[in-house]
Design an enzyme around this catalytic site. Structure first.
Site, PDB file in Angstrom:
ATOM      1  N   PRO A   4       8.205  42.508 -22.412  1.00  0.00           N
ATOM      2  CA  PRO A   4       9.649  42.225 -22.461  1.00  0.00           C
ATOM      3  C   PRO A   4      10.124  41.346 -21.290  1.00  0.00           C
ATOM      4  CG  PRO A   4       9.253  44.506 -23.044  1.00  0.00           C
ATOM      5  CD  PRO A   4       7.922  43.942 -22.650  1.00  0.00           C
ATOM      6  N   GLY A  11       7.742  36.630 -21.007  1.00  0.00           N
ATOM      7  CA  GLY A  11       7.521  35.805 -22.204  1.00  0.00           C
ATOM      8  C   GLY A  11       7.028  34.454 -21.716  1.00  0.00           C
ATOM      9  N   SER A  12       7.992  33.544 -21.465  1.00  0.00           N
ATOM     10  CA  SER A  12       7.619  32.248 -20.896  1.00  0.00           C
ATOM     11  C   SER A  12       7.050  32.413 -19.489  1.00  0.00           C
ATOM     12  CB  SER A  12       8.846  31.324 -20.851  1.00  0.00           C
ATOM     13  OG  SER A  12       9.172  30.901 -22.157  1.00  0.00           O
ATOM     14  N   ARG A  34      12.486  15.123 -60.262  1.00  0.00           N
ATOM     15  CA  ARG A  34      13.877  15.593 -60.313  1.00  0.00           C
ATOM     16  C   ARG A  34      14.813  14.415 -60.638  1.00  0.00           C
ATOM     17  NH1 ARG A  34      17.817  19.210 -61.235  1.00  0.00           N
ATOM     18  NH2 ARG A  34      19.530  19.058 -59.746  1.00  0.00           N
ATOM     19  N   GLN A  64      17.547   5.410 -52.031  1.00  0.00           N
ATOM     20  CA  GLN A  64      17.061   5.018 -50.701  1.00  0.00           C
ATOM     21  C   GLN A  64      17.183   6.125 -49.663  1.00  0.00           C
ATOM     22  OE1 GLN A  64      18.912   1.297 -49.633  1.00  0.00           O
ATOM     23  NE2 GLN A  64      17.385   0.120 -50.771  1.00  0.00           N
ATOM     24  N   ILE A  69      15.873  17.764 -49.547  1.00  0.00           N
ATOM     25  CA  ILE A  69      15.392  17.012 -50.719  1.00  0.00           C
ATOM     26  C   ILE A  69      15.366  17.905 -51.956  1.00  0.00           C
ATOM     27  CG2 ILE A  69      13.320  15.894 -51.709  1.00  0.00           C
ATOM     28  CD1 ILE A  69      12.870  14.661 -48.879  1.00  0.00           C
ATOM     29  N   GLU A  78       2.854  31.055 -28.364  1.00  0.00           N
ATOM     30  CA  GLU A  78       1.831  30.338 -27.579  1.00  0.00           C
ATOM     31  C   GLU A  78       2.473  29.272 -26.691  1.00  0.00           C
ATOM     32  OE1 GLU A  78      -1.966  29.820 -29.392  1.00  0.00           O
ATOM     33  OE2 GLU A  78      -1.639  31.520 -30.734  1.00  0.00           O
TER      34      GLU A  78
HETATM   35  N1  COS Z   1      -6.084  26.221 -17.059  1.00  0.00           N
HETATM   36  C1  COS Z   1      -6.631  26.833 -15.973  1.00  0.00           C
HETATM   37  N2  COS Z   1      -5.878  27.322 -14.947  1.00  0.00           N
HETATM   38  C2  COS Z   1      -4.548  27.192 -15.031  1.00  0.00           C
HETATM   39  C3  COS Z   1      -3.911  26.568 -16.133  1.00  0.00           C
HETATM   40  C4  COS Z   1      -4.746  26.062 -17.167  1.00  0.00           C
HETATM   41  N3  COS Z   1      -4.211  25.468 -18.246  1.00  0.00           N
HETATM   42  N4  COS Z   1      -2.582  26.597 -15.947  1.00  0.00           N
HETATM   43  C5  COS Z   1      -2.358  27.203 -14.753  1.00  0.00           C
HETATM   44  N5  COS Z   1      -3.543  27.554 -14.220  1.00  0.00           N
HETATM   45  C6  COS Z   1      -3.780  28.202 -12.909  1.00  0.00           C
HETATM   46  C7  COS Z   1      -3.142  27.361 -11.813  1.00  0.00           C
HETATM   47  O1  COS Z   1      -4.038  26.369 -11.355  1.00  0.00           O
HETATM   48  C8  COS Z   1      -2.855  28.393 -10.738  1.00  0.00           C
HETATM   49  O2  COS Z   1      -4.052  28.645 -10.024  1.00  0.00           O
HETATM   50  P1  COS Z   1      -3.997  28.957  -8.436  1.00  0.00           P
HETATM   51  O3  COS Z   1      -3.300  30.283  -8.310  1.00  0.00           O
HETATM   52  O4  COS Z   1      -5.440  29.016  -8.042  1.00  0.00           O
HETATM   53  O5  COS Z   1      -3.241  27.841  -7.809  1.00  0.00           O
HETATM   54  C9  COS Z   1      -2.519  29.635 -11.564  1.00  0.00           C
HETATM   55  O6  COS Z   1      -3.100  29.454 -12.868  1.00  0.00           O
HETATM   56  C10 COS Z   1      -1.035  29.848 -11.729  1.00  0.00           C
HETATM   57  O7  COS Z   1      -0.519  28.668 -12.319  1.00  0.00           O
HETATM   58  P2  COS Z   1       1.013  28.244 -12.180  1.00  0.00           P
HETATM   59  O8  COS Z   1       1.404  28.275 -10.739  1.00  0.00           O
HETATM   60  O9  COS Z   1       1.204  26.970 -12.921  1.00  0.00           O
HETATM   61  O10 COS Z   1       1.738  29.473 -12.916  1.00  0.00           O
HETATM   62  P3  COS Z   1       3.240  29.666 -13.362  1.00  0.00           P
HETATM   63  O11 COS Z   1       3.615  31.070 -13.152  1.00  0.00           O
HETATM   64  O12 COS Z   1       4.127  28.610 -12.776  1.00  0.00           O
HETATM   65  O13 COS Z   1       3.198  29.502 -14.983  1.00  0.00           O
HETATM   66  C11 COS Z   1       3.070  28.488 -17.100  1.00  0.00           C
HETATM   67  C12 COS Z   1       2.619  28.525 -15.633  1.00  0.00           C
HETATM   68  C13 COS Z   1       4.548  28.263 -17.254  1.00  0.00           C
HETATM   69  C14 COS Z   1       2.288  27.311 -17.667  1.00  0.00           C
HETATM   70  C15 COS Z   1       2.643  29.807 -17.827  1.00  0.00           C
HETATM   71  O14 COS Z   1       3.416  30.900 -17.359  1.00  0.00           O
HETATM   72  C16 COS Z   1       2.778  29.716 -19.318  1.00  0.00           C
HETATM   73  O15 COS Z   1       1.935  29.138 -19.986  1.00  0.00           O
HETATM   74  N6  COS Z   1       3.833  30.332 -19.905  1.00  0.00           N
HETATM   75  C17 COS Z   1       3.967  30.459 -21.325  1.00  0.00           C
HETATM   76  C18 COS Z   1       3.247  31.668 -21.789  1.00  0.00           C
HETATM   77  C19 COS Z   1       2.981  31.655 -23.238  1.00  0.00           C
HETATM   78  O16 COS Z   1       2.527  30.682 -23.811  1.00  0.00           O
HETATM   79  N7  COS Z   1       3.234  32.790 -23.852  1.00  0.00           N
HETATM   80  C20 COS Z   1       2.967  32.947 -25.223  1.00  0.00           C
HETATM   81  C21 COS Z   1       2.440  34.298 -25.411  1.00  0.00           C
HETATM   82  S1  COS Z   1       0.824  34.383 -25.845  1.00  0.00           S
HETATM   83  S2  COS Z   1       0.898  34.150 -27.793  1.00  0.00           S
END
Ligand code: COS
Length: 384
Positions: free
Chosen positions: A128, A131-132, A272, A283, A341, A367
């Protein structure tokens, strides 16, 4: 980059097309109404090896290249999206972390079961409050002798109800920077203190289960850290790599749905009749069809390109986010035009257009939202 597909990829495409036409499409509406995939269809998916698409042959899977896998997902999402969700979550985000970072022992123990479809897998990251902001998870894991004790809850977990294996992220400490140290665990259904919580009622993807997961002093063996002791505290990186690949898959789902909607629109525009002629002769309809086709062409090139890059062993974080962003936003625009459409018929449950309209809306959220994809792309552009 050359998109002339190898013969085996084209054979795979043809096999999946036939499976969709013969077995999946005829029951698409039934799955939507009953909110479940019949067991015999799950068995057919097992027989075709679909639960092991990306898992290497060594561990019982088909060992497909990324481009071949993307094409399978593109074809299978031309019908009800929950069929793809059932297989893709399992051999994708649900278990790929084990393949990436697991010990050889873990790979041998779990991947063949997932590949055969005997076990389904799920990816347990979201909470909860996270998420992001995925790193903000609150589920904790504490080491107690020869086992870990997990407490907390996960939500919005695809395959929650049918999975036997859960790639689960939990906080195991704090870094010097003050940020949480996150570790990835393998949790098996039935482990003490682990249960499935509320089943969500959703706007779309009705045939795909989405649940909470509850950990109440859940006891798991010490050796269930993905990658073993050396990977304690490295789980967030595993999760991010898992999502890089998952985002390509999402793009493929959006592409398949978009192509299907365009095909339906072209057919409808030819048959249709209004004002004495097929609406395709107007068009304004033509412009919508042309824009849809143009976007699909662009989206497909991006996606195939990113998939080929991954097959060449290149890092795809930025490209996967771009492909997901473009294809999923495209799918929403296309679904909207497809309803327009089809007019009143597009709004009726008699046709699947409204189902696609609801289902593709999720692709811009799970994701990683479109906003998160933009953040990843921009960070990559601006980094030193
Ligand atoms: N591959 C490998 N390592 C990665 C990476 C990637 N694609 N992206 C980030 N990392 C690593 C970073 O290098 C960093 O490493 P260090 O601690 O050694 O510096 C660490 O992970 C933390 O990365 P970052 O500082 O970028 O983390 P943030 O908290 O700022 O978050 C995002 C990054 C926003 C990209 C992440 O929280 C995200 O993807 N959020 C969305 C989540 C999501 O998709 N949820 C869906 C649910 S699952 S279905």
């Amino acid at each position: 980059m050359d998109f002339n597909m190898p013969e085996d990829v084209e054979i795979m495409r043809t096999t999946i097309k036939k499976f969709v036409e013969k077995d999946l499409e005829p029951i698409s509406q039934q799955v939507e109404e009953e909110a479940r995939i019949p067991d015999e269809i799950v068995q057919k998916m097992r027989d075709l090896g679909l639960f092991g698409l990306a898992i290497p042959e060594k561990y019982g899977g088909l060992g497909l290249s990324t481009i071949a896998e993307i094409i399978v997902y593109e074809e299978i999402t031309k019908t009800n999206a929950c069929f793809r969700s059932r297989i893709g979550t399992s051999n994708g985000i649900g278990s790929i972390g084990i393949y990436y970072d697991g010990t050889e022992e873990q790979k041998k123990k779990y991947l063949p079961r997932v590949a055969s479809g005997e076990w389904s897998a799920a990816f347990a990251l979201s909470e909860p409050e996270a998420g992001s902001d995925a790193a903000n998870i609150k589920t904790t894991a504490e080491l107690d002798g020869d086992h870990w004790v997990l407490n907390g809850m996960k939500h919005f977990i695809t395959n929650g109800d049918c999975a036997h294996l859960f790639t689960t992220l939990a906080v195991t400490g704090k870094k010097e920077s003050g940020r949480s140290e996150i570790t990835a665990f393998i949790i098996e259904k039935g482990m003490p203190g682990f249960s499935i919580g509320k089943k969500e009622k959703k706007m779309g993807l009705k045939g795909s289960e989405t649940t909470q997961l509850l950990f109440d002093d859940c006891i798991i063996p010490k050796e269930n850290v993905i990658g073993g002791d050396a990977m304690i505290g490295q789980g967030f990186k595993t999760a991010m790599r898992v999502l890089d690949k998952g985002r390509l898959t999402m793009g493929a789902c959006a592409l398949g749905a978009s192509q299907k909607l365009l095909d339906m629109c072209v057919d409808y525009a030819k048959q249709r009749v209004q004002f004495g002629k097929p609406i395709g002769q107007f068009q304004m309809i033509q412009a919508m069809l042309a824009d849809m086709a143009t976007e699909i062409y662009a989206g497909r090139q991006m996606l195939y390109h990113a998939a080929c890059m991954r097959d060449e062993g290149r890092k795809i974080t930025r490209e996967a986010s771009m492909a997901k962003l473009f294809c999923t936003e495209m799918a929403s625009r296309i679904a909207d035009k497809a309803i327009q459409i089809h007019g009143g018929m597009g709004y009726m449950k008699e046709l699947p257009v409204e189902m696609f309209y609801r289902d593709v809306r999720l692709y811009r959220i799970y994701e990683g939202t479109s906003e998160i994809q933009r953040m990843i792309i921009a960070r990559d552009l601006l980094k030193d």
